[in-house]
Design a protein around this motif. Structure first.
Motif, PDB file in Angstrom:
ATOM      1  N   MET A 190       5.007  12.357  11.577  1.00  0.00           N
ATOM      2  CA  MET A 190       6.310  12.452  10.938  1.00  0.00           C
ATOM      3  C   MET A 190       6.577  11.285   9.997  1.00  0.00           C
ATOM      4  O   MET A 190       7.428  11.371   9.118  1.00  0.00           O
ATOM      5  N   ASP A 191       5.857  10.169  10.185  1.00  0.00           N
ATOM      6  CA  ASP A 191       6.105   9.003   9.354  1.00  0.00           C
ATOM      7  C   ASP A 191       5.235   8.976   8.107  1.00  0.00           C
ATOM      8  O   ASP A 191       5.147   7.957   7.423  1.00  0.00           O
ATOM      9  N   GLY A 192       4.595  10.084   7.765  1.00  0.00           N
ATOM     10  CA  GLY A 192       3.907  10.199   6.500  1.00  0.00           C
ATOM     11  C   GLY A 192       2.395  10.290   6.581  1.00  0.00           C
ATOM     12  O   GLY A 192       1.761   9.552   7.323  1.00  0.00           O
ATOM     13  N   PHE A 193       1.812  11.215   5.783  1.00  0.00           N
ATOM     14  CA  PHE A 193       0.370  11.322   5.634  1.00  0.00           C
ATOM     15  C   PHE A 193      -0.058  10.304   4.567  1.00  0.00           C
ATOM     16  O   PHE A 193       0.484  10.296   3.459  1.00  0.00           O
ATOM     17  N   LYS A 194      -1.017   9.470   4.887  1.00  0.00           N
ATOM     18  CA  LYS A 194      -1.451   8.456   3.932  1.00  0.00           C
ATOM     19  C   LYS A 194      -2.285   9.091   2.824  1.00  0.00           C
ATOM     20  O   LYS A 194      -3.299   9.731   3.079  1.00  0.00           O
ATOM     21  N   CYS A 219      -3.050   7.102  -0.181  1.00  0.00           N
ATOM     22  CA  CYS A 219      -3.847   5.926  -0.531  1.00  0.00           C
ATOM     23  C   CYS A 219      -3.036   4.716  -0.091  1.00  0.00           C
ATOM     24  O   CYS A 219      -1.970   4.874   0.512  1.00  0.00           O
ATOM     25  N   ASP A 220      -3.499   3.519  -0.370  1.00  0.00           N
ATOM     26  CA  ASP A 220      -2.763   2.324   0.053  1.00  0.00           C
ATOM     27  C   ASP A 220      -1.327   2.358  -0.473  1.00  0.00           C
ATOM     28  O   ASP A 220      -1.099   2.522  -1.681  1.00  0.00           O
ATOM     29  N   ASN A 221      -0.373   2.246   0.448  1.00  0.00           N
ATOM     30  CA  ASN A 221       1.062   2.172   0.131  1.00  0.00           C
ATOM     31  C   ASN A 221       1.672   3.471  -0.388  1.00  0.00           C
ATOM     32  O   ASN A 221       2.805   3.462  -0.888  1.00  0.00           O
ATOM     33  N   LEU A 222       0.967   4.608  -0.273  1.00  0.00           N
ATOM     34  CA  LEU A 222       1.537   5.893  -0.708  1.00  0.00           C
ATOM     35  C   LEU A 222       1.456   6.904   0.433  1.00  0.00           C
ATOM     36  O   LEU A 222       0.370   7.173   0.953  1.00  0.00           O
ATOM     37  N   PHE A 223       2.623   7.468   0.807  1.00  0.00           N
ATOM     38  CA  PHE A 223       2.699   8.346   1.971  1.00  0.00           C
ATOM     39  C   PHE A 223       3.454   9.633   1.619  1.00  0.00           C
ATOM     40  O   PHE A 223       4.510   9.601   0.985  1.00  0.00           O
ATOM     41  N   TRP A 224       2.886  10.740   2.063  1.00  0.00           N
ATOM     42  CA  TRP A 224       3.475  12.067   1.843  1.00  0.00           C
ATOM     43  C   TRP A 224       4.228  12.491   3.111  1.00  0.00           C
ATOM     44  O   TRP A 224       3.643  12.589   4.184  1.00  0.00           O
ATOM     45  N   LEU A 225       5.526  12.732   2.972  1.00  0.00           N
ATOM     46  CA  LEU A 225       6.339  13.240   4.067  1.00  0.00           C
ATOM     47  C   LEU A 225       6.281  14.763   4.019  1.00  0.00           C
ATOM     48  O   LEU A 225       6.918  15.403   3.182  1.00  0.00           O
ATOM     49  N   ARG A 226       5.517  15.337   4.916  1.00  0.00           N
ATOM     50  CA  ARG A 226       5.196  16.768   4.862  1.00  0.00           C
ATOM     51  C   ARG A 226       6.154  17.596   5.709  1.00  0.00           C
ATOM     52  O   ARG A 226       6.510  17.216   6.821  1.00  0.00           O
ATOM     53  N   GLY A 227       6.547  18.754   5.196  1.00  0.00           N
ATOM     54  CA  GLY A 227       7.365  19.692   5.967  1.00  0.00           C
ATOM     55  C   GLY A 227       8.754  19.148   6.232  1.00  0.00           C
ATOM     56  O   GLY A 227       9.573  18.982   5.327  1.00  0.00           O
ATOM     57  N   SER A 228       9.037  18.855   7.460  1.00  0.00           N
ATOM     58  CA  SER A 228      10.315  18.233   7.826  1.00  0.00           C
ATOM     59  C   SER A 228      10.070  17.331   9.020  1.00  0.00           C
ATOM     60  O   SER A 228       9.113  17.525   9.774  1.00  0.00           O
ATOM     61  N   GLY A 229      10.915  16.349   9.190  1.00  0.00           N
ATOM     62  CA  GLY A 229      10.714  15.455  10.320  1.00  0.00           C
ATOM     63  C   GLY A 229      11.710  14.325  10.351  1.00  0.00           C
ATOM     64  O   GLY A 229      12.638  14.248   9.532  1.00  0.00           O
ATOM     65  N   LYS A 230      11.479  13.433  11.290  1.00  0.00           N
ATOM     66  CA  LYS A 230      12.362  12.282  11.497  1.00  0.00           C
ATOM     67  C   LYS A 230      11.501  11.114  11.969  1.00  0.00           C
ATOM     68  O   LYS A 230      10.634  11.283  12.829  1.00  0.00           O
ATOM     69  N   PHE A 231      11.715   9.945  11.390  1.00  0.00           N
ATOM     70  CA  PHE A 231      11.002   8.761  11.846  1.00  0.00           C
ATOM     71  C   PHE A 231      11.875   7.539  11.610  1.00  0.00           C
ATOM     72  O   PHE A 231      12.927   7.609  10.953  1.00  0.00           O
ATOM     73  N   THR A 232      11.454   6.416  12.155  1.00  0.00           N
ATOM     74  CA  THR A 232      12.208   5.166  12.032  1.00  0.00           C
ATOM     75  C   THR A 232      11.424   4.193  11.165  1.00  0.00           C
ATOM     76  O   THR A 232      10.230   3.977  11.372  1.00  0.00           O
ATOM     77  N   LEU A 233      12.095   3.603  10.174  1.00  0.00           N
ATOM     78  CA  LEU A 233      11.470   2.644   9.277  1.00  0.00           C
ATOM     79  C   LEU A 233      12.401   1.439   9.145  1.00  0.00           C
ATOM     80  O   LEU A 233      13.551   1.591   8.704  1.00  0.00           O
ATOM     81  N   HIS A 234      11.938   0.282   9.551  1.00  0.00           N
ATOM     82  CA  HIS A 234      12.745  -0.944   9.516  1.00  0.00           C
ATOM     83  C   HIS A 234      14.099  -0.742  10.210  1.00  0.00           C
ATOM     84  O   HIS A 234      15.127  -1.222   9.741  1.00  0.00           O
ATOM     85  N   GLY A 235      14.069   0.010  11.303  1.00  0.00           N
ATOM     86  CA  GLY A 235      15.284   0.246  12.075  1.00  0.00           C
ATOM     87  C   GLY A 235      16.118   1.405  11.590  1.00  0.00           C
ATOM     88  O   GLY A 235      17.048   1.844  12.280  1.00  0.00           O
ATOM     89  N   LEU A 236      15.816   1.937  10.394  1.00  0.00           N
ATOM     90  CA  LEU A 236      16.589   3.053   9.831  1.00  0.00           C
ATOM     91  C   LEU A 236      16.037   4.384  10.321  1.00  0.00           C
ATOM     92  O   LEU A 236      14.826   4.610  10.318  1.00  0.00           O
ATOM     93  N   SER A 237      16.929   5.271  10.701  1.00  0.00           N
ATOM     94  CA  SER A 237      16.546   6.625  11.101  1.00  0.00           C
ATOM     95  C   SER A 237      16.488   7.494   9.846  1.00  0.00           C
ATOM     96  O   SER A 237      17.497   7.704   9.178  1.00  0.00           O
ATOM     97  N   VAL A 238      15.278   7.990   9.528  1.00  0.00           N
ATOM     98  CA  VAL A 238      15.050   8.741   8.285  1.00  0.00           C
ATOM     99  C   VAL A 238      14.683  10.184   8.619  1.00  0.00           C
ATOM    100  O   VAL A 238      13.752  10.432   9.391  1.00  0.00           O
TER     101      VAL A 238
END
Length: 611
Positions: free
Chosen positions: A99-103, A105-124
């Motif tokens: 849910m936190d992204g398919f890598k 390449c370096d520093n680039l992530f694909w958020l596929r479909g739908s989901g929820k994850f936490t990044l730096h304390g933020l609920s995304v």
């Protein structure tokens, strides 16, 4: 600790040189920033931009091809999207419940479909792609993606960021006219499904692209929530009109905020724009047919002046969407729309809400609701089986009620007086089973002692069934404060791995920052009696019953980030099949599901307590 600093960007269209040049400039003057979220089309519009784009994806080396900070995108369409995304999907590093992204390449992530994850304390939370009925592999979202977000909306805690490509229909309702971009058309490039989702998820920030303009709407209040939502629509990178395509925010995570902080409302806060969407549709329909004959009996949905009303004091002839949907309306007697209990009963009985409000449903045969009115007997029998907790039903007929048109009857393997057994959609492993109460109840821990006896019989039969096959049963239940229909998941694990379940559960809990309460019992009846005492209806609750009789339980705090799929994710990891943590990756065709259910019934027949 200072709050995270986040950059937001609209449609990139493959113009990565221009984007990251701007990012580096902003980072130098106002940074450093922790992450960049891109909404709208991320891939190029034409082959002309392809070389520049692929220089970042494939180059990854020195010079301009380096991506300066973690970048996440949801606009998975455009030139080269299928090639790049197919390669990423096959990468072994991207297997599992990512849910936190398919890598990419370096520093680039694909958020596929739908989901929820936490990044730096933020609920995304995110919805990738655009609405489409053609079933493309990339660039569109499915009904499963929408349903998954509806389930996530039931989880405790406040969502900080909600990312979508298309704007929600009706977002400018109740907004200041002077702030709306010139030439803005809500009907073009807006998505009604996004409107429904954002009204349910109630994020603090909603970010969207695709319109080609920048728009920062005034904050609006949410129904049944104390916090406000801020909407940002972002323009395209390098647009000719110099519209703003990058925007910076620094939100404090909701999970760390006090009740007073999170409930603060700026003076320019408006009412929610989405409570008007359906009501305005109904108004248009009334106006449209003002000169038509009223002989058609179906027009009662709009012109209810000839019907008796059991509640509500609205003066207009239009139905209140909020009342039909939830059974109540915060405006009470001040509401200008009718609180028609008959329409509410029809909705509770499985009639499509669009059919009730609009008189038609655009989904047609794909809709899971009824497109005809039910007589009083049918409506009453269905309504009687629904508990009061069902008033928050998420725009879908319950998947688990045996009376529901949505129930997957071909998966049912045994039916008792209080419970039934069924195979799940997308099983984690073979012989994965659900034990489901027949009563529409949010938790098995609140049901009668008589029903509990039948549940224990089901559990004991399943444990013996698995033991005969060299496996042990692991049982778990997730009880959200917003759950509608309970289910206990029963998953067989090889006897050789059973002893490790407790350790891996505790390790996962430690990573999430909590400890389980553990207690061992000689039988399931004593264990469930203890769970009843542990359970507090004011909190969400998770428990797992291990093979040796130990029960691990955890009461979930309001702002705690606890994954609804915790039990399944942990077992998928234990069994070295992380790619099966998401049930959508395990979905089977109806014929295959039917065959599996029939085979299980035959093998389980001798132990089935209802035979």
């Amino acid at each position: 600790m200072s709050p995270p600093r986040i950059l937001l960007c609209g449609d990139v269209l493959g113009r990565l040189n221009q984007l990251f040049k701007r990012v580096q400039s902003v980072n130098k003057s106002a940074g450093p920033f922790d992450a960049l979220f891109c909404v709208g089309q991320f891939f190029p519009d034409s082959a002309e931009q392809l070389e520049e784009f692929m220089g970042y994806v494939e180059g990854g080396g020195g010079g301009h091809s380096q991506i300066p900070l973690p970048t996440y995108f949801i606009g998975d369409y455009g030139v080269a999207a299928p090639k790049v995304l197919s390669t990423a999907s096959r990468n072994s590093a991207n297997l599992g419940f990512k849910m936190d992204g398919f890598k990419i390449c370096d520093n680039l992530f694909w958020l596929r479909g739908s989901g929820k994850f936490t990044l730096h304390g933020l609920s995304v939370v995110y919805l990738s792609g655009r609405q489409s009925s053609n079933g493309q592999q990339f660039g569109t979202y499915s009904q499963d993606d929408v349903d998954a977000l509806r389930a996530l909306a039931e989880e405790p805690g406040v969502v900080d960021l909600f990312l979508t490509n298309e704007w929600p229909s009706g977002v400018t309702n109740r907004a200041s006219v002077s702030d709306i971009p010139a030439g803005f058309l809500d009907s073009t490039g807006s998505d009604s499904s996004v409107s429904e989702l954002v009204a349910e998820i109630k994020p603090r920030y909603h970010i969207a692209g695709t319109k080609g303009v920048f728009y920062a709407r005034e904050p609006y209040s949410n129904v049944d929530a104390v916090h406000v939502t801020r909407f940002f629509g972002l323009a395209m990178v390098g647009n000719k009109d110099k519209q703003k395509f990058i925007h910076a925010i620094s939100p404090t995570p909701a999970s760390t905020m006090s009740a007073a902080e999170i409930s603060m409302k700026p003076p320019n806060t408006t009412l929610s724009p989405y409570t008007l969407v359906v009501e305005q549709t109904a108004l248009k329909e009334v106006t449209k047919r003002s000169t038509d004959s009223v002989s058609d009996s179906q027009y009662w949905r709009y012109d209810v002046s000839q019907k008796r009303h059991k509640s509500g004091a609205g003066e207009g002839n239009k139905l209140c969407f909020k009342f039909i949907y939830s059974g109540s309306c915060p405006r009470g007697e001040k509401c200008n729309f009718q609180h028609d209990s008959d329409a509410r009963e029809q909705y509770s009985g499985g009639v499509c809400i669009d059919f009730l409000i609009k008189g038609k449903c655009e989904r047609g045969p794909d809709c899971n609701f009824k497109h005809d009115l039910q007589n009083e007997g049918e409506s009453h029998s269905r309504t009687r089986r629904r508990s009061e907790s069902d008033s928050g039903n998420r725009s879908k007929v319950c998947w688990f009620c045996l009376s529901s048109p949505n129930v997957e009857s071909h998966l049912i393997i045994s039916v008792g007086e209080f419970y039934y057994c069924a195979l799940p959609k997308g099983p984690l492993v073979q012989d994965h089973v659900l034990v489901i109460p027949i009563e529409h109840a949010p938790s098995t821990l609140t049901l009668s002692q008589q029903s509990n006896s039948e549940l224990v019989k089901f559990q004991n039969s399943l444990k013996l069934y698995y033991k005969n096959r060299g496996k042990e049963a692991v049982l778990f239940e997730w009880i959200s404060k917003r759950s509608s229909h309970a289910n206990i998941q029963v998953v067989p694990v090889p006897s050789s791995r059973a002893a490790a379940v407790r350790d891996i559960c505790n390790m996962a809990a430690e990573k999430l920052g909590f400890k389980f309460v553990a207690m061992k019992f000689n039988n399931s009846s004593d264990g469930r009696e203890w769970l009843r005492k542990q359970f507090d209806r004011n909190y969400s609750f998770f428990y797992v019953e291990l093979t040796e009789g130990t029960i691990l339980s955890h009461s979930v705090e309001e702002n705690e980030n606890f994954p609804a799929q915790f039990g399944r994710e942990v077992l998928a990891g234990l069994l070295n099949m992380p790619e099966r943590a998401d049930w959508r990756n395990c979905a089977l065709g109806k014929d295959e599901e039917t065959k599996m259910a029939e085979e299980f019934k035959k093998q389980f027949e001798e132990l089935d307590p209802n035979q």
